[in-house]
Design a protein around this motif. Sequence first.
Motif, mmCIF file in Angstrom:
data_model
loop_
_atom_site.group_PDB
_atom_site.id
_atom_site.type_symbol
_atom_site.label_atom_id
_atom_site.label_comp_id
_atom_site.label_asym_id
_atom_site.label_seq_id
_atom_site.Cartn_x
_atom_site.Cartn_y
_atom_site.Cartn_z
ATOM 1 N N UNK A 23 0.823 -1.307 -0.029
ATOM 2 C CA UNK A 23 -0.171 0.111 -0.048
ATOM 3 C C UNK A 23 0.961 1.255 0.165
ATOM 4 N N UNK A 24 2.054 1.148 0.731
ATOM 5 C CA UNK A 24 2.797 2.122 0.548
ATOM 6 C C UNK A 24 3.469 2.577 -0.717
ATOM 7 N N UNK A 25 3.734 1.609 -1.477
ATOM 8 C CA UNK A 25 4.221 1.402 -2.884
ATOM 9 C C UNK A 25 3.139 2.042 -3.819
ATOM 10 N N UNK A 26 2.041 1.550 -3.596
ATOM 11 C CA UNK A 26 0.838 2.156 -4.511
ATOM 12 C C UNK A 26 0.840 3.651 -4.149
ATOM 13 N N UNK A 27 0.905 4.075 -2.986
ATOM 14 C CA UNK A 27 0.701 5.626 -2.662
ATOM 15 C C UNK A 27 1.923 6.220 -3.101
ATOM 16 N N UNK A 28 3.109 5.749 -3.058
ATOM 17 C CA UNK A 28 4.228 6.562 -3.638
ATOM 18 C C UNK A 28 4.036 6.646 -5.168
ATOM 19 N N UNK A 29 3.766 5.547 -5.730
ATOM 20 C CA UNK A 29 3.322 5.528 -7.471
ATOM 21 C C UNK A 29 2.531 6.492 -7.690
ATOM 22 N N UNK A 30 1.428 6.664 -6.770
ATOM 23 C CA UNK A 30 0.221 7.569 -7.189
ATOM 24 C C UNK A 30 0.824 9.181 -7.094
ATOM 25 N N UNK A 31 1.658 9.729 -6.170
ATOM 26 C CA UNK A 31 1.981 10.758 -5.937
ATOM 27 C C UNK A 31 3.439 11.362 -6.470
ATOM 28 N N UNK A 32 4.499 10.358 -6.325
ATOM 29 C CA UNK A 32 5.641 10.650 -6.543
ATOM 30 C C UNK A 32 5.949 10.789 -7.879
ATOM 31 N N UNK A 33 7.171 11.596 -8.154
ATOM 32 C CA UNK A 33 7.575 11.704 -9.582
ATOM 33 C C UNK A 33 8.278 10.681 -9.938
ATOM 34 N N UNK A 34 8.014 10.271 -11.140
ATOM 35 C CA UNK A 34 8.790 9.065 -11.716
ATOM 36 C C UNK A 34 9.931 9.658 -12.613
ATOM 37 N N UNK A 35 10.797 9.002 -13.251
ATOM 38 C CA UNK A 35 10.551 7.209 -13.542
ATOM 39 C C UNK A 35 10.572 6.638 -12.198
ATOM 40 N N UNK A 36 10.231 5.491 -12.107
ATOM 41 C CA UNK A 36 10.350 4.434 -10.981
ATOM 42 C C UNK A 36 11.420 3.384 -11.250
ATOM 43 N N UNK A 37 11.887 2.763 -10.354
ATOM 44 C CA UNK A 37 12.849 1.448 -10.555
ATOM 45 C C UNK A 37 11.770 0.511 -11.296
ATOM 46 N N UNK A 38 12.457 -0.539 -11.699
ATOM 47 C CA UNK A 38 11.735 -1.567 -12.609
ATOM 48 C C UNK A 38 10.803 -2.430 -11.229
ATOM 49 N N UNK A 39 11.401 -2.535 -10.226
ATOM 50 C CA UNK A 39 10.446 -3.063 -9.157
ATOM 51 C C UNK A 39 10.303 -2.050 -8.133
ATOM 52 N N UNK A 40 9.328 -1.315 -8.055
ATOM 53 C CA UNK A 40 9.042 -0.315 -7.124
ATOM 54 C C UNK A 40 8.707 -0.940 -5.515
ATOM 55 N N UNK A 41 8.266 -2.095 -5.609
ATOM 56 C CA UNK A 41 7.926 -2.576 -4.305
ATOM 57 C C UNK A 41 9.468 -3.023 -3.687
ATOM 58 N N UNK A 42 10.032 -3.596 -4.227
ATOM 59 C CA UNK A 42 11.870 -3.861 -3.754
ATOM 60 C C UNK A 42 12.459 -2.763 -3.236
ATOM 61 N N UNK A 43 12.188 -1.724 -3.996
ATOM 62 C CA UNK A 43 12.931 -0.237 -3.598
ATOM 63 C C UNK A 43 12.105 0.217 -2.387
ATOM 64 N N UNK A 44 10.966 0.298 -2.366
ATOM 65 C CA UNK A 44 10.274 0.575 -0.870
ATOM 66 C C UNK A 44 10.615 -0.020 0.143
ATOM 67 N N UNK A 45 10.827 -1.670 0.151
ATOM 68 C CA UNK A 45 11.264 -2.397 1.147
ATOM 69 C C UNK A 45 12.432 -1.962 1.457
ATOM 70 N N UNK A 46 13.498 -1.788 0.465
ATOM 71 C CA UNK A 46 14.890 -1.552 0.860
ATOM 72 C C UNK A 46 14.828 -0.187 1.473
ATOM 73 N N UNK A 47 14.351 0.977 1.089
ATOM 74 C CA UNK A 47 14.301 2.262 1.793
ATOM 75 C C UNK A 47 13.873 2.165 3.188
#
Length: 98
Positions: A23-47
């Motif tokens: 859900x955090x990933x979905x919210x980031x993708x909704x409001x943050x500026x892209x482009x995003x990494x190939x696997x945004x969920x993995x990036x969110x987990x890592x941060x």
Amino acid sequence: MPITVGDIVNALDALGGEAHYSDITAQVLKVAQGPFPADPSASVRARLQERCSDYKAYKHKQDLFESDSGTGIWRFRQWRTTPLPSSKLSEEIVIYEA
């Protein structure tokens, strides 16, 4: 553009301070500026893990987040008593009050 800790703080704040990492990933993708990494969920987990002293990936910076082990639920380690500014936060200016 990578997903930043500031993006995650903004997303988690919008979600009420606690949410599943998907859900955090979905919210980031909704409001943050892209482009995003190939696997945004993995990036969110890592941060999240980089800013959580309970994980090996912790980078010894601000200890911002905590999780319910194995559930994927993340929250702020200490919830703020003052609201975030309306502008996006950068990694350098994320500040919390107990």
